[in-house]
Design a protein around this motif. Structure first.
Motif, PDB file in Angstrom:
ATOM      1  N   GLN A  52       0.861  -1.183   0.000  1.00 40.20           N
ATOM      2  CA  GLN A  52       0.000   0.000   0.000  1.00 40.20           C
ATOM      3  C   GLN A  52       0.893   1.226   0.000  1.00 40.20           C
ATOM      4  O   GLN A  52       1.774   1.357   0.852  1.00 40.20           O
ATOM      5  CB  GLN A  52      -0.899   0.004   1.234  1.00 40.20           C
ATOM      6  CG  GLN A  52      -1.766   1.236   1.326  1.00 40.20           C
ATOM      7  CD  GLN A  52      -2.638   1.229   2.573  1.00 40.20           C
ATOM      8  OE1 GLN A  52      -2.501   0.384   3.431  1.00 40.20           O
ATOM      9  NE2 GLN A  52      -3.506   2.201   2.671  1.00 40.20           N
ATOM     10  N   THR A  53       0.669   2.098  -0.980  1.00 41.42           N
ATOM     11  CA  THR A  53       1.439   3.340  -1.035  1.00 41.42           C
ATOM     12  C   THR A  53       0.477   4.501  -0.859  1.00 41.42           C
ATOM     13  O   THR A  53      -0.594   4.538  -1.472  1.00 41.42           O
ATOM     14  CB  THR A  53       2.179   3.491  -2.372  1.00 41.42           C
ATOM     15  OG1 THR A  53       1.221   3.518  -3.432  1.00 41.42           O
ATOM     16  CG2 THR A  53       3.158   2.360  -2.591  1.00 41.42           C
ATOM     17  N   ILE A  54       0.868   5.422  -0.011  1.00 43.51           N
ATOM     18  CA  ILE A  54       0.084   6.644   0.199  1.00 43.51           C
ATOM     19  C   ILE A  54       1.038   7.816   0.019  1.00 43.51           C
ATOM     20  O   ILE A  54       1.956   8.007   0.828  1.00 43.51           O
ATOM     21  CB  ILE A  54      -0.570   6.666   1.592  1.00 43.51           C
ATOM     22  CG1 ILE A  54      -1.476   5.436   1.763  1.00 43.51           C
ATOM     23  CG2 ILE A  54      -1.343   7.960   1.791  1.00 43.51           C
ATOM     24  CD1 ILE A  54      -2.058   5.272   3.144  1.00 43.51           C
ATOM     25  N   ALA A  55       0.819   8.546  -1.054  1.00 43.69           N
ATOM     26  CA  ALA A  55       1.705   9.665  -1.364  1.00 43.69           C
ATOM     27  C   ALA A  55       1.461  10.838  -0.431  1.00 43.69           C
ATOM     28  O   ALA A  55       2.404  11.519  -0.026  1.00 43.69           O
ATOM     29  CB  ALA A  55       1.520  10.097  -2.815  1.00 43.69           C
ATOM     30  N   ASN A  56       0.204  11.079  -0.070  1.00 43.69           N
ATOM     31  CA  ASN A  56      -0.109  12.230   0.774  1.00 43.69           C
ATOM     32  C   ASN A  56      -1.167  11.821   1.784  1.00 43.69           C
ATOM     33  O   ASN A  56      -2.339  11.668   1.437  1.00 43.69           O
ATOM     34  CB  ASN A  56      -0.593  13.395  -0.093  1.00 43.69           C
ATOM     35  CG  ASN A  56      -0.743  14.676   0.706  1.00 43.69           C
ATOM     36  OD1 ASN A  56      -0.677  14.664   1.928  1.00 43.69           O
ATOM     37  ND2 ASN A  56      -0.956  15.766  -0.001  1.00 43.69           N
ATOM     38  N   LEU A  80      -8.884   9.205   7.301  1.00 43.35           N
ATOM     39  CA  LEU A  80      -8.331   8.494   8.455  1.00 43.35           C
ATOM     40  C   LEU A  80      -9.214   8.763   9.654  1.00 43.35           C
ATOM     41  O   LEU A  80      -9.895   9.797   9.719  1.00 43.35           O
ATOM     42  CB  LEU A  80      -6.912   8.995   8.767  1.00 43.35           C
ATOM     43  CG  LEU A  80      -5.821   8.742   7.727  1.00 43.35           C
ATOM     44  CD1 LEU A  80      -4.553   9.486   8.114  1.00 43.35           C
ATOM     45  CD2 LEU A  80      -5.533   7.263   7.596  1.00 43.35           C
ATOM     46  N   SER A  81      -9.186   7.850  10.595  1.00 41.70           N
ATOM     47  CA  SER A  81      -9.899   8.121  11.841  1.00 41.70           C
ATOM     48  C   SER A  81      -9.175   9.250  12.562  1.00 41.70           C
ATOM     49  O   SER A  81      -8.004   9.543  12.291  1.00 41.70           O
ATOM     50  CB  SER A  81      -9.940   6.869  12.715  1.00 41.70           C
ATOM     51  OG  SER A  81      -8.651   6.580  13.214  1.00 41.70           O
ATOM     52  N   ARG A  82      -9.857   9.858  13.488  1.00 44.35           N
ATOM     53  CA  ARG A  82      -9.248  10.958  14.240  1.00 44.35           C
ATOM     54  C   ARG A  82      -7.999  10.478  14.974  1.00 44.35           C
ATOM     55  O   ARG A  82      -6.972  11.151  14.996  1.00 44.35           O
ATOM     56  CB  ARG A  82     -10.274  11.513  15.232  1.00 44.35           C
ATOM     57  CG  ARG A  82      -9.890  12.849  15.825  1.00 44.35           C
ATOM     58  CD  ARG A  82     -10.950  13.286  16.781  1.00 44.35           C
ATOM     59  NE  ARG A  82     -10.795  12.453  17.971  1.00 44.35           N
ATOM     60  CZ  ARG A  82     -10.903  12.898  19.207  1.00 44.35           C
ATOM     61  NH1 ARG A  82     -11.250  14.119  19.440  1.00 44.35           N
ATOM     62  NH2 ARG A  82     -10.705  12.113  20.231  1.00 44.35           N
ATOM     63  N   GLN A 131      -6.001   7.886  14.149  1.00 45.55           N
ATOM     64  CA  GLN A 131      -4.921   7.653  13.188  1.00 45.55           C
ATOM     65  C   GLN A 131      -4.290   8.974  12.750  1.00 45.55           C
ATOM     66  O   GLN A 131      -3.077   9.091  12.666  1.00 45.55           O
ATOM     67  CB  GLN A 131      -5.451   6.912  11.954  1.00 45.55           C
ATOM     68  CG  GLN A 131      -5.768   5.471  12.194  1.00 45.55           C
ATOM     69  CD  GLN A 131      -6.432   4.849  10.983  1.00 45.55           C
ATOM     70  OE1 GLN A 131      -7.303   5.442  10.347  1.00 45.55           O
ATOM     71  NE2 GLN A 131      -6.025   3.626  10.679  1.00 45.55           N
ATOM     72  N   ARG A 132      -5.148   9.962  12.465  1.00 44.15           N
ATOM     73  CA  ARG A 132      -4.621  11.259  12.020  1.00 44.15           C
ATOM     74  C   ARG A 132      -3.744  11.883  13.109  1.00 44.15           C
ATOM     75  O   ARG A 132      -2.685  12.446  12.822  1.00 44.15           O
ATOM     76  CB  ARG A 132      -5.765  12.204  11.635  1.00 44.15           C
ATOM     77  CG  ARG A 132      -5.245  13.465  10.982  1.00 44.15           C
ATOM     78  CD  ARG A 132      -6.226  14.189  10.123  1.00 44.15           C
ATOM     79  NE  ARG A 132      -6.907  13.450   9.099  1.00 44.15           N
ATOM     80  CZ  ARG A 132      -6.387  13.123   7.921  1.00 44.15           C
ATOM     81  NH1 ARG A 132      -5.161  13.455   7.626  1.00 44.15           N
ATOM     82  NH2 ARG A 132      -7.092  12.469   7.038  1.00 44.15           N
ATOM     83  N   GLN A 133      -4.167  11.776  14.370  1.00 42.85           N
ATOM     84  CA  GLN A 133      -3.369  12.330  15.474  1.00 42.85           C
ATOM     85  C   GLN A 133      -1.995  11.656  15.541  1.00 42.85           C
ATOM     86  O   GLN A 133      -0.979  12.322  15.731  1.00 42.85           O
ATOM     87  CB  GLN A 133      -4.097  12.151  16.812  1.00 42.85           C
ATOM     88  CG  GLN A 133      -5.275  13.064  16.989  1.00 42.85           C
ATOM     89  CD  GLN A 133      -6.045  12.725  18.268  1.00 42.85           C
ATOM     90  OE1 GLN A 133      -5.874  11.670  18.868  1.00 42.85           O
ATOM     91  NE2 GLN A 133      -6.913  13.649  18.680  1.00 42.85           N
ATOM     92  N   VAL A 134      -1.970  10.339  15.396  1.00 44.47           N
ATOM     93  CA  VAL A 134      -0.697   9.608  15.456  1.00 44.47           C
ATOM     94  C   VAL A 134       0.211  10.056  14.327  1.00 44.47           C
ATOM     95  O   VAL A 134       1.388  10.383  14.539  1.00 44.47           O
ATOM     96  CB  VAL A 134      -0.935   8.076  15.399  1.00 44.47           C
ATOM     97  CG1 VAL A 134       0.367   7.329  15.190  1.00 44.47           C
ATOM     98  CG2 VAL A 134      -1.643   7.591  16.649  1.00 44.47           C
ATOM     99  N   TRP A 135      -0.306  10.076  13.095  1.00 42.66           N
ATOM    100  CA  TRP A 135       0.527  10.444  11.952  1.00 42.66           C
ATOM    101  C   TRP A 135       1.000  11.900  12.044  1.00 42.66           C
ATOM    102  O   TRP A 135       2.140  12.205  11.692  1.00 42.66           O
ATOM    103  CB  TRP A 135      -0.197  10.213  10.627  1.00 42.66           C
ATOM    104  CG  TRP A 135      -0.511   8.762  10.329  1.00 42.66           C
ATOM    105  CD1 TRP A 135      -1.704   8.260   9.958  1.00 42.66           C
ATOM    106  CD2 TRP A 135       0.384   7.649  10.374  1.00 42.66           C
ATOM    107  NE1 TRP A 135      -1.622   6.913   9.771  1.00 42.66           N
ATOM    108  CE2 TRP A 135      -0.342   6.503  10.017  1.00 42.66           C
ATOM    109  CE3 TRP A 135       1.728   7.493  10.685  1.00 42.66           C
ATOM    110  CZ2 TRP A 135       0.218   5.235   9.955  1.00 42.66           C
ATOM    111  CZ3 TRP A 135       2.289   6.231  10.620  1.00 42.66           C
ATOM    112  CH2 TRP A 135       1.543   5.122  10.263  1.00 42.66           C
TER     113      TRP A 135
END
Length: 180
Positions: free
Chosen positions: A2-6, A12-14, A16-20
């Motif tokens: 899985q590649t995610i460029a941006n 994302l869940s809240r 997940q977004r906080q972690v990243w």
């Protein structure tokens, strides 16, 4: 893979977004690590997910090149092989330890059985030698006593042999316990 460029452009869940965001991850490349667990060699074991190998790009948003994806995939294959080998080593060490314990138990049994057999055999040999060498000098009662001693010790040895056979059958699970 899985590649995610941006990461900012995907849902994302809240949490997940906080972690990243805390890690300042902008792009990521994720490859599964699939391990074949060895079991019964007669059946085909499909690979099972062990984990993921993940590469983050924190400095900037980026697209992942096919060579990078392939490199990470090859690395995950090598990790899967190493994990499988480590599991085999652990299983082998456990089997070796069990084998050492079994050998120690067998040595102890041999020593115990040798001791248990030596005493009755000594009595039998002594009584038989006495009868052989001094038969004419012994009274009928003394001769009878030697013969009864021999018979008693032989029965004892036969019981020891029977006990050993029962223990062996139980070990081989040929005899099932059936309470009365």
């Amino acid at each position: 893979p899985q590649t995610i460029a941006n990461l900012a452009e995907i849902r994302l869940s809240r949490r997940q977004r906080q972690v990243w965001e805390r890690l300042q991850v902008r792009s990521l490349l994720e490859v599964p690590i699939l391990v074949r667990h060895r079991g019964n060699e007669d059946r085909v074991n499909s690979p099972q997910l062990w984990g993921f190998l993940v590469v983050h790009q924190c400095a900037r948003v980026r697209s992942w090149l096919p060579e990078e994806v392939d490199l990470l995939h090859q690395l995950s294959v090598q990790l899967a092989i190493a994990i499988g080998q480590a599991e085999l080593l652990a299983q082998t060490q456990i089997a070796l330890q069990k084998e050492k314990e079994l050998n120690a138990l067998k040595s102890q049994i041999v020593a115990t059985v040798s001791h248990e057999y030596r005493s009755p055999l000594t009595s039998i040999l002594t009584a038989a030698s006495t009868l052989k060498q001094h038969c004419h000098q012994l009274s009928a009662d003394k001769q009878q006593w030697c013969l009864e001693l021999i018979e008693k010790k032989v029965r004892h040895l036969a019981k020891l042999v029977d006990d050993m056979l029962v223990a062996n059958q139980l070990e081989l699970s040929k005899t099932q316990f059936k309470p009365l």
